[in-house]
Write a protein that holds these residues in place. Structure first.
Motif, PDB file in Angstrom:
ATOM      1  N   ARG A   2       0.828  -1.196   0.000  1.00  0.00           N
ATOM      2  CA  ARG A   2       0.000   0.000   0.000  1.00  0.00           C
ATOM      3  C   ARG A   2       0.873   1.261   0.000  1.00  0.00           C
ATOM      4  N   ALA A   3       1.911   1.266   0.817  1.00  0.00           N
ATOM      5  CA  ALA A   3       2.792   2.431   0.880  1.00  0.00           C
ATOM      6  C   ALA A   3       3.495   2.655  -0.451  1.00  0.00           C
ATOM      7  N   ALA A  12       1.760   6.394  -7.168  1.00  0.00           N
ATOM      8  CA  ALA A  12       0.644   7.155  -7.740  1.00  0.00           C
ATOM      9  C   ALA A  12       0.868   8.658  -7.640  1.00  0.00           C
ATOM     10  N   LYS A  13       1.657   9.079  -6.648  1.00  0.00           N
ATOM     11  CA  LYS A  13       1.910  10.498  -6.429  1.00  0.00           C
ATOM     12  C   LYS A  13       3.177  10.999  -7.137  1.00  0.00           C
ATOM     13  N   THR A  14       3.902  10.093  -7.796  1.00  0.00           N
ATOM     14  CA  THR A  14       5.184  10.451  -8.409  1.00  0.00           C
ATOM     15  C   THR A  14       5.006  10.608  -9.908  1.00  0.00           C
ATOM     16  N   GLY A  15       5.116  11.821 -10.386  1.00  0.00           N
ATOM     17  CA  GLY A  15       4.838  12.096 -11.791  1.00  0.00           C
ATOM     18  C   GLY A  15       5.804  11.461 -12.761  1.00  0.00           C
ATOM     19  N   SER A  16       7.028  11.168 -12.332  1.00  0.00           N
ATOM     20  CA  SER A  16       8.022  10.596 -13.242  1.00  0.00           C
ATOM     21  C   SER A  16       7.940   9.080 -13.335  1.00  0.00           C
ATOM     22  N   ILE A  17       6.937   8.468 -12.672  1.00  0.00           N
ATOM     23  CA  ILE A  17       6.714   7.015 -12.779  1.00  0.00           C
ATOM     24  C   ILE A  17       5.412   6.774 -13.523  1.00  0.00           C
ATOM     25  N   THR A  18       5.488   6.026 -14.614  1.00  0.00           N
ATOM     26  CA  THR A  18       4.305   5.574 -15.339  1.00  0.00           C
ATOM     27  C   THR A  18       4.043   4.133 -14.947  1.00  0.00           C
TER      28      THR A  18
END
Length: 420
Positions: A131-132, A138-144
């Motif tokens: 979950r963490a 989900a909050k990290t823009g550089s990860i798709t």
């Protein structure tokens, strides 16, 4: 750099991200977050849907996170999200004997107060870690995060690595990372072979509730068929990892919870009072698997895709997180120097850093399991005397404690609690 023309070659290329990671388990998620914290863009390809791994009933496993692994999670901003669900391991007691006969008089006792850094480690349930990780991703823009997706083909050339997904989508990056477990498709498609050894044991895993508090003490009881680990969870609960022969484990898996507890009791003992099964039970075969190589052209293996070891020392995830820390540091440092992060010259640094550590631990757990998982009277006498000697000398105990805490060797910055 291995090729000074790389920046010019790469400047005209189009990539979906810097790095593609195949495998959305704990190692894959941790690596994606670590790389993103160092300024790299990541595509994380996960075969399981997010909803499938966020429920309470997804998995019954728990992990013994060494102190160094906890530092990595802190360094990438994750520890605060799992701290409330983490149980510190304050002591470890190691004994030898037979079920129903009690332990040998020779034993080892490790106490966290013998080192200055704090608890040797923390027990955290799989569901809380996932979950963490997923929340951070989900909050990290550089990860798709591509899910649920599976890779059906992969290819590399001088400048890129490309994967084709079952959905028909293609993903192009500078480097492909396999975090897809002991049966790694990334390794197989690259023609990387594996060494394999079946230990003839199956691990039975469950959470056990008990009447008395565990006081943060972990226990490892070595029996002829295999070890029983009793590891403290939050509340009056402990996680067990019980290694038995394949045949016996299959029989135990078919029992009701009540009958399972009756079979467990002679090995577990009564030091925690009445016990009961506190969740789902799982089993998995125990084996040793080592990839013939952990890097290839624009490709690298991490975690169980590179090395799957016996859980006898509880180091499986910790070993993977060491890979994560080392690879993230190598790649981020190379990027800052203007190097091509997928080049052989960069990847060999990771291989040289990790190969000795992983091979040494794999061999050590193999030898340790062979030494303890038997009823040979000569070996029994030798190991009991050995445990007694270790316990008698504070310097030896301290070395074992620091090893268990993951504080020895050439640690990556993240495992020292420092940022990239």
């Amino acid at each position: 750099m291995d090729n000074p023309n790389y920046p010019a070659i790469l400047s005209g290329m189009t990539y979906d991200s810097d790095i593609s990671i195949v495998g959305g388990g704990l190692n894959g998620c941790a690596l994606a977050i670590a790389l993103a914290s160092g300024g790299l863009s990541v595509t994380l390809i996960d075969s399981l849907a997010v909803d499938a791994v966020q429920g309470d009933s997804f998995d019954g496993r728990s992990y013994a996170l060494a102190l160094a692994s906890k530092r990595l999670l802190s360094a990438v901003g994750l520890w605060d999200d799992v701290a409330k669900d983490a149980q510190p391991m304050l002591e470890i007691k190691v004994t030898d004997g037979r079920a129903g006969e009690g332990p040998s008089p020779f034993w080892m006792h490790f106490d966290h107060t013998e080192i200055e850094e704090g608890p040797m480690g923390f027990m955290v349930e799989d569901r809380h870690l996932r979950r963490a990780f997923l929340s951070k991703i989900a909050k990290t823009g550089s990860i798709t995060h591509l899910t649920p997706e599976t890779v059906v083909a992969q290819s590399v050339d001088q400048t890129s690595a490309t994967v084709v997904l079952a959905s028909g989508k293609t993903v192009r990056s500078r480097l492909l990372v396999g975090c897809d477990g002991r049966r790694s498709g990334v390794a197989e498609r690259a023609g990387i072979g594996r060494s394999f050894k079946d230990y003839g044991q199956t691990a039975l895993v469950a959470a056990i509730g008990h009447a008395l508090p565990h006081s943060g003490i972990a226990h490892q009881f070595f029996m002829p068929a295999g070890p029983l680990a009793i590891l403290p969870l939050t509340g009056n609960r402990s996680s067990i990892v019980w290694a038995e022969t394949h045949e016996r484990a299959a029989e135990l898996s078919e029992l009701s919870d009540e009958a399972f507890i009756e079979a467990l009791r002679p090995a577990f003992g009564d030091f925690l009072g009445d016990i009961h099964v506190a969740g789902a039970r799982f089993s998995y075969p125990l084996n040793l698997t080592l990839a013939d190589r952990i890097v290839d052209e624009r490709l690298v293996l991490v975690g169980d895709a590179a090395h799957g070891v016996h859980p006898i020392a509880g180091q499986g995830l910790n070993l993977g997180l060491r890979d994560v820390g080392a690879l993230a540091q190598v790649l981020v440092d190379a990027r800052r120097r203007g190097e091509d992060i997928g080049s052989d010259a960069v990847l060999v640094r990771y291989e040289e850093w990790r190969r000795f550590d992983t091979t040494t631990l794999a061999l050590a757990t193999n030898i340790f399991n062979g030494l303890f998982s038997n009823d040979n009277p000569i070996l029994r006498a030798g190991r009991d005397i050995g445990m007694g000697l270790v316990n008698a000398f504070p310097a030896l105990r301290r070395n074992f404690i620091r090893e268990a805490a993951g504080l020895t060797g050439d640690l990556p910055r993240l495992l020292q609690g420092r940022s990239l």
